[in-house]
Design a protein around this motif. Structure first.
Motif, mmCIF file in Angstrom:
data_model
loop_
_atom_site.group_PDB
_atom_site.id
_atom_site.type_symbol
_atom_site.label_atom_id
_atom_site.label_comp_id
_atom_site.label_asym_id
_atom_site.label_seq_id
_atom_site.Cartn_x
_atom_site.Cartn_y
_atom_site.Cartn_z
ATOM 1 N N GLU A 87 0.816 -1.203 0.000
ATOM 2 C CA GLU A 87 0.000 0.000 0.000
ATOM 3 C C GLU A 87 0.855 1.260 0.000
ATOM 4 O OE1 GLU A 87 -2.092 -2.895 2.955
ATOM 5 O OE2 GLU A 87 -0.059 -2.233 2.521
ATOM 6 N N CYS A 115 -2.577 0.343 -4.022
ATOM 7 C CA CYS A 115 -2.012 -0.932 -3.585
ATOM 8 C C CYS A 115 -1.453 -1.643 -4.807
ATOM 9 C CB CYS A 115 -3.079 -1.773 -2.913
ATOM 10 S SG CYS A 115 -2.543 -3.430 -2.445
ATOM 11 N N CYS A 145 -4.850 -3.229 2.292
ATOM 12 C CA CYS A 145 -5.249 -3.843 1.041
ATOM 13 C C CYS A 145 -5.244 -5.356 1.241
ATOM 14 C CB CYS A 145 -4.250 -3.428 -0.039
ATOM 15 S SG CYS A 145 -4.494 -4.175 -1.644
#
Length: 124
Positions: A6, A22, A96
């Protein structure tokens, strides 16, 4: 195996915007759904948004609907979260995550690959 990294977190005043990104690697791009989750201090990690492998289905947590937008960039192999009209209650570490399949869901337990997280701080 899917690797997730990320970026894009930071500090912003209420009403402002941030864009999280991400970067993904490791598997065929459209074979896994991607999601964003967040964890505020003292709280459990919670669902924010998700998008299917085919980029046709998205889900949002109620409090972010109309403010956040999740998207996939197949060229860069990234999943992005555009966050507008940010509120202090959006302050959290944002993660993420990837599912082992292309169908998007909102269940944290179904996401098995995770990034390290990025801090988002919204001040009033």
């Amino acid at each position: 195996q899917v690797q997730l990294i990320e970026s894009g977190g930071g500090s912003v005043q209420a009403g402002g915007s941030l864009r999280l990104s991400c970067a993904t690697s490791g598997r065929t791009w459209d074979t896994y759904a991607l999601g964003w989750f967040r964890q505020a201090p003292g709280k459990e990690r919670a669902f924010v948004a998700s998008i299917s492998g085919s980029d046709t289905t998205t889900y949002y947590e109620d409090s972010v609907k109309g403010r956040f937008t999740i998207s996939r960039d197949s060229g860069k192999k990234t999943v992005n979260l555009q966050m507008n009209s940010l509120k202090p209650e959006d302050t959290a570490v944002y993660y993420c995550a990837a599912r082992n399949g292309p169908v998007a869901t909102m269940k944290k337990s179904e996401y098995i690959f995770w990034g390290q997280g990025t801090q988002v701080t919204v001040s009033s």
